[in-house]
Scaffold this active site. Structure first.
Site, short mmCIF file in Angstrom:
data_model
loop_
_atom_site.label_atom_id
_atom_site.label_comp_id
_atom_site.label_asym_id
_atom_site.label_seq_id
_atom_site.Cartn_x
_atom_site.Cartn_y
_atom_site.Cartn_z
CG HIS A 157 -2.07 -0.93 1.13
ND1 HIS A 157 -1.96 -2.25 1.46
CD2 HIS A 157 -3.37 -0.73 0.75
CE1 HIS A 157 -3.13 -2.85 1.28
NE2 HIS A 157 -4.00 -1.95 0.84
CE LYS A 161 -3.67 -0.69 4.89
NZ LYS A 161 -4.95 -0.04 5.28
#
Length: 271
Positions: A157, A161
């Protein structure tokens, strides 16, 4: 049927803005309110303008209760503390609550389960239709292959995050564990560093990558002797999560109070 009136929680964030845009572009839905943390400098801003749509007259507010009272439900990709509070409000008003929040603790999960006695709650670590089909496939493959195939889950990601492994990776891990008939909490290996020794048969491993602006990439790897099966999903736009959330909301509108998953929404429970 009348338009479904939805409140978007975290409307100033990336996912919140995407949800506002999705509601505007999807027939059968209307934005009934936009929420942000009371400390946010975006309080009072127009939700449509933030989403790149132009002014829509819906201002970001901090008080959820009056907005939810005038709505059919709330879509919530925020933080655990906020999500638990929204679940309690949804239960009080017998509303629909769509939860895409990750990083929930066992205590949070228990409170959400209790709220679902009165609210219709759909909760998933990932609202993408593709990811939830991937989870169903993972469960089926794990059930079909024996323990000689090691299971590893890789996710990547963007660099902002805050939780790891991702909610989606855990969703896939639970699917694999269910297919194998084991408890993920007992067999999860979330990190490896140093002299770890040989891999233990039956464990489900997780590897986490973070960098750049990656929306989300997940692979479930079944590694056997001289062969490997890989199931992969790559998200290219947050809009896929928003569309999935709206699909879940429309489905939830017709259900009795309870705690549901995207597998329920998509009819994949017995796949």
């Amino acid at each position: 049927m009348a338009e479904m009136r939805l409140v978007v929680a975290g409307a100033g964030g990336r996912m919140g803005r995407t949800l506002v845009k999705a509601i505007a572009e999807t027939k059968g839905f209307r934005l009934a309110g936009a929420l942000e943390d009371a400390r946010s400098p975006l309080i009072g801003w127009d939700a449509g303008r933030l989403a790149g749509l132009g002014d829509n007259g819906v201002k970001l507010a901090a008080d959820a209760a009056p907005l939810l009272a005038q709505a059919d439900g709330i879509v919530d990709f925020t933080a655990p503390v906020a999500t638990v509070a929204f679940a309690a409000l949804a239960a009080k008003g017998r509303k629909v609550h769509i939860i895409g929040t990750t990083g929930l603790s066992a205590a949070d999960e228990a409170k959400i389960k209790d709220a679902a006695k009165s609210a219709v709650i759909v909760k998933s670590g990932n609202m993408s239709l593709g990811v939830n089909l991937l989870a169903a496939l993972t469960r089926r493959v794990a059930k079909t292959l024996d323990a000689s195939f090691d299971i590893e889950i890789l996710e990547m990601h963007h660099n902002q995050k805050v939780d790891a492994p991702s909610g989606t990776a855990l969703l896939l891990g639970h699917a694999a564990a269910e297919g194998r008939g084991i408890d993920l909490d007992q067999r999860k290996v979330a990190s490896r560093d140093g002299h770890t020794g040989a891999r233990k048969a039956g464990d489900i491993g997780f590897a986490t990558l973070r960098g750049g602006s990656v929306v989300g990439e997940h692979s479930v790897i079944f590694a056997g002797q001289a062969e490997r099966i890989e199931l992969v999903h790559k998200a290219e736009d947050r809009m896929i999560f928003a569309r999935g959330a709206l699909h879940a909301a429309a489905w939830a509108r017709e259900q009795k109070p309870g705690l549901y998953s995207m597998a329920d929404v998509l009819g994949l429970k017995d796949f």
